[in-house]
Design a protein around this motif. Sequence first.
Motif, mmCIF file in Angstrom:
data_model
loop_
_atom_site.group_PDB
_atom_site.id
_atom_site.type_symbol
_atom_site.label_atom_id
_atom_site.label_comp_id
_atom_site.label_asym_id
_atom_site.label_seq_id
_atom_site.Cartn_x
_atom_site.Cartn_y
_atom_site.Cartn_z
ATOM 1 N N PRO A 1 27.661 81.198 50.796
ATOM 2 C CA PRO A 1 27.760 82.011 49.581
ATOM 3 C C PRO A 1 28.820 81.447 48.629
ATOM 4 N N GLU A 2 28.563 81.601 47.321
ATOM 5 C CA GLU A 2 29.427 81.065 46.267
ATOM 6 C C GLU A 2 30.914 81.383 46.529
ATOM 7 N N GLU A 3 31.203 82.664 46.895
ATOM 8 C CA GLU A 3 32.595 83.097 47.027
ATOM 9 C C GLU A 3 33.291 82.480 48.244
ATOM 10 N N ASP A 4 32.505 81.911 49.196
ATOM 11 C CA ASP A 4 33.126 81.329 50.400
ATOM 12 C C ASP A 4 33.233 79.811 50.331
ATOM 13 N N ARG A 5 32.775 79.228 49.231
ATOM 14 C CA ARG A 5 32.706 77.761 49.103
ATOM 15 C C ARG A 5 34.009 77.056 49.488
ATOM 16 N N GLU A 6 35.145 77.559 48.995
ATOM 17 C CA GLU A 6 36.424 76.919 49.308
ATOM 18 C C GLU A 6 37.027 77.489 50.582
ATOM 19 N N LYS A 7 36.727 78.770 50.835
ATOM 20 C CA LYS A 7 37.364 79.450 51.977
ATOM 21 C C LYS A 7 36.940 78.860 53.314
ATOM 22 N N ILE A 8 35.726 78.307 53.356
ATOM 23 C CA ILE A 8 35.254 77.809 54.662
ATOM 24 C C ILE A 8 36.116 76.660 55.171
ATOM 25 N N PHE A 9 36.932 76.062 54.261
ATOM 26 C CA PHE A 9 37.804 74.973 54.703
ATOM 27 C C PHE A 9 39.163 75.499 55.190
ATOM 28 N N ASP A 10 39.370 76.823 55.063
ATOM 29 C CA ASP A 10 40.618 77.420 55.560
ATOM 30 C C ASP A 10 40.553 77.559 57.070
ATOM 31 N N ARG A 11 41.710 77.549 57.680
ATOM 32 C CA ARG A 11 41.751 77.684 59.138
ATOM 33 C C ARG A 11 41.280 79.078 59.568
ATOM 34 N N PHE A 12 40.502 79.132 60.588
ATOM 35 C CA PHE A 12 39.999 80.350 61.217
ATOM 36 C C PHE A 12 39.000 81.129 60.354
ATOM 37 N N PHE A 13 38.580 80.526 59.215
ATOM 38 C CA PHE A 13 37.627 81.277 58.396
ATOM 39 C C PHE A 13 36.206 81.072 58.915
ATOM 40 N N ARG A 14 35.490 82.199 59.066
ATOM 41 C CA ARG A 14 34.062 82.143 59.412
ATOM 42 C C ARG A 14 33.350 83.130 58.520
ATOM 43 N N SER A 15 32.320 82.644 57.869
ATOM 44 C CA SER A 15 31.593 83.626 57.051
ATOM 45 C C SER A 15 30.753 84.477 58.011
ATOM 46 N N ASP A 16 30.293 85.612 57.530
ATOM 47 C CA ASP A 16 29.669 86.587 58.434
ATOM 48 C C ASP A 16 28.584 86.012 59.316
ATOM 49 N N SER A 17 27.789 85.120 58.720
ATOM 50 C CA SER A 17 26.696 84.568 59.525
ATOM 51 C C SER A 17 27.241 83.740 60.688
ATOM 52 N N GLY A 18 28.422 83.161 60.475
ATOM 53 C CA GLY A 18 28.978 82.304 61.530
ATOM 54 C C GLY A 18 29.844 83.078 62.486
ATOM 55 N N ARG A 19 30.121 84.314 62.159
ATOM 56 C CA ARG A 19 31.087 85.061 62.948
ATOM 57 C C ARG A 19 30.544 85.435 64.332
ATOM 58 N N ALA A 20 29.261 85.479 64.438
ATOM 59 C CA ALA A 20 28.676 85.833 65.739
ATOM 60 C C ALA A 20 29.199 84.882 66.800
ATOM 61 N N ARG A 21 29.709 85.425 67.842
ATOM 62 C CA ARG A 21 30.333 84.587 68.850
ATOM 63 C C ARG A 21 29.351 83.618 69.494
ATOM 64 N N ASP A 22 28.086 84.015 69.502
ATOM 65 C CA ASP A 22 27.146 83.092 70.154
ATOM 66 C C ASP A 22 27.030 81.780 69.387
ATOM 67 N N ALA A 23 27.420 81.764 68.114
ATOM 68 C CA ALA A 23 27.429 80.498 67.390
ATOM 69 C C ALA A 23 28.573 79.614 67.924
ATOM 70 N N GLY A 24 29.509 80.264 68.625
ATOM 71 C CA GLY A 24 30.564 79.486 69.287
ATOM 72 C C GLY A 24 31.600 78.921 68.364
ATOM 73 N N GLY A 25 31.659 79.423 67.138
ATOM 74 C CA GLY A 25 32.618 78.833 66.191
ATOM 75 C C GLY A 25 33.979 79.488 66.257
ATOM 76 N N ASP A 26 35.028 78.668 65.953
ATOM 77 C CA ASP A 26 36.363 79.238 65.889
ATOM 78 C C ASP A 26 36.943 79.130 64.476
ATOM 79 N N GLY A 27 36.145 78.576 63.549
ATOM 80 C CA GLY A 27 36.603 78.475 62.159
ATOM 81 C C GLY A 27 37.647 77.402 61.928
ATOM 82 N N LEU A 28 37.787 76.473 62.890
ATOM 83 C CA LEU A 28 38.790 75.409 62.723
ATOM 84 C C LEU A 28 38.161 74.068 62.371
ATOM 85 N N GLY A 29 36.872 73.947 62.657
ATOM 86 C CA GLY A 29 36.192 72.651 62.521
ATOM 87 C C GLY A 29 36.336 72.027 61.143
ATOM 88 N N LEU A 30 36.002 72.775 60.093
ATOM 89 C CA LEU A 30 36.044 72.203 58.747
ATOM 90 C C LEU A 30 37.480 71.925 58.289
#
Length: 468
Positions: free
Chosen positions: A404-433
Motif C-alpha cells: 500500500p502507498e502509505e507503507d512504501r517507506e515504512k516497510i524498510f523500517d525495522r520490525f515493520f510488517r504490513s497487515d498482510s505480512g503480519r500473519a505469523r505463518d508467513a514467518g516474517g519478523d520485519g527485519l529482512g528489508l
Amino acid sequence: MTLGPAHLRTRLTLWYTSVFGAILLIFIVAATLLLRWQLSSELLRYEVQDMETAEGLLYFTPTGALTIDQRYHNSLQDEMLVHRLMQVMTPEGRILFRNPRLGDLPLGGAPFPREGFHVYNPRTIRLANGVPVLLISHIHSINGKTLLIRIAYSLLPVEEQVRISRDILVLAFFPTLLLAGVGIYRLTLKALLPLEKMATAAEQITADQLSRRLAVENPGDELGHMARVLNGLLARLEASFEHLKRFTADASHELRTPLACLRVAGEVALEKHRSAEEYRETVESMLEEVMRLTHLVDRLLLISRADAGQIALNRTTFCWMDLVQEAVALVGVLADERLQTIDISGDPSIQVYADRYVLRHAMLNLLENAVKYSPEGSTIGLRLSRRADQMAEFSVIDQGPGVPEEDREKIFDRFFRSDSGRARDAGGDGLGLAIARWAVGANGGRLGLAAMETRGSRFFIQLPAHQR
Ligand code: ADP
C-alpha cells in the motif's frame, strides 16, 4: 598533555601579552634607530652647509699660512660654528690648518684615494680622546692650491638625545605591558564567559535529559556556532538513543512471542500423560519455534554489528548475472514448492564492485519475499539492466498483493510488517528489508520499491556499474 597554566584565559593572556611586549620592544628599537638616523642626517645636512660656509671663509695670509675668518656669524649656525672641528690638508696629507677647538688632535688618518672628490664621504670615527664624530671631507681650491678640507661634529649630543628618548620609552614599557596584560585578561575573561556557561549547562545534561538544549546567546559568532553544533550533536544523540530504545523494546517484544509459545507448548504437553507420538509432535513444534528464534537472534546480531560498524566488507569486481543465478539456485526450491516460475533476463556483461556475500544476502531477501508474498503458480521476473546514469539495476518483479502507498517507506523500517505480512505463518519478523537496505547501502548502492501501475511489486537494487 598541556604545558603551562591550566586556564585558557591565563594562557591566552600570557601569550598575547608576550606578543604585545615583543612588538613593543621591536617598536622601541626601531624608534631609537630611526631617531638616531634622523638626527645624524640632520647633522650631516648642517655639516655640508657648514662646509660650504667654511670654504668661503678660508684664506691664505700674506705669510702663506692658511687661516679662517672667524668673524663670520650666521645666527642659524652660531652654535654649530662653536662645535665645528676642522682640519685642512694637502691631498697628500700634509696638515695645513686645524681649528682651535680641534687643537692637536688628528681628524681622521691619512687621506684615502679620491677622498672628498665631488662627494663628502660622510663617516663616523672616534677621535683620540674617544669622542665619536661625524666626519665629512671635501676638495676645495684656494689661489690655485688644492686643499682637502675635513669637518666633523661631535655625535655626543645626538647620542644623548637618543639615549633620553630610549630611556623614556623603556620606562613606559613596563607599565604599558602591565596595563595591556590586565586589559587582555579582562577581555579574555569576558570573551570566554559564554563558553563557561555552555560547559556548565552541558555538564547538567545526562542521558535521560537529552532533549535539553544549550542557549545560543550570540548566534553570529564562533561561540554561537559552537552552541549550535553542540545542540545538533545532542539532537543526533537523542535520536540515536531513541532509536536504540525502540529497537531494544521491539526486539524484546519479538523475542517474547516465540518464548511464550515455547512455554505454553511445554506446559500443555505436561498437563496430562500423553502418548509418545504426541510428545514427538510437541518437541517438533518446539524445535520449529527454537529455529525461528535462532534466526531472529542471528538477524538481531547482524543488525547490531552493522550499527556498530563491525562488519568489514570484502569488495571485489564480479559479474552480477552470476550472482543472480546463484541466488535463484538457492531460492528455486521454495519457488518450486509454490509452483512459481522465475524468469531471468538482462545484460550478462554487467559487472559491479561489491561484497558478494553481503549483496547476495540482500538479493536473497528480495527473492524470498517475492516467493513468500506472490500467489502460487505466478511468475517472478528478475531483470538486470544498465541505466542511463551509469548505475546497474537488478529488479525483482512479482505478481503479489503489492505494498500500500502509505507503507512504501515504512516497510524498510525495522520490525515493520504490513497487515498482510503480519500473519505469523508467513514467518516474517520485519527485519529482512531493513537488513537488505543496509547491505546495499554499505556497498554504495540503493535499494527501493518502485511505484507500480499494475498489481504486484517491483523492488530494485541499484549499484554503480563497474567501468572496464
Ligand atoms: P518480513 O520478514 O516480514 O518479510 P521484510 O522486512 O522482508 O520482513 O518485509 C517487511 C514487510 O514488507 C513485509 O511484512 C511485507 O508486508 C512487505 N513486503 C515485503 N516484500 C513484499 C512483496 N514482495 N510483496 C508485498 N509485500 C512485501
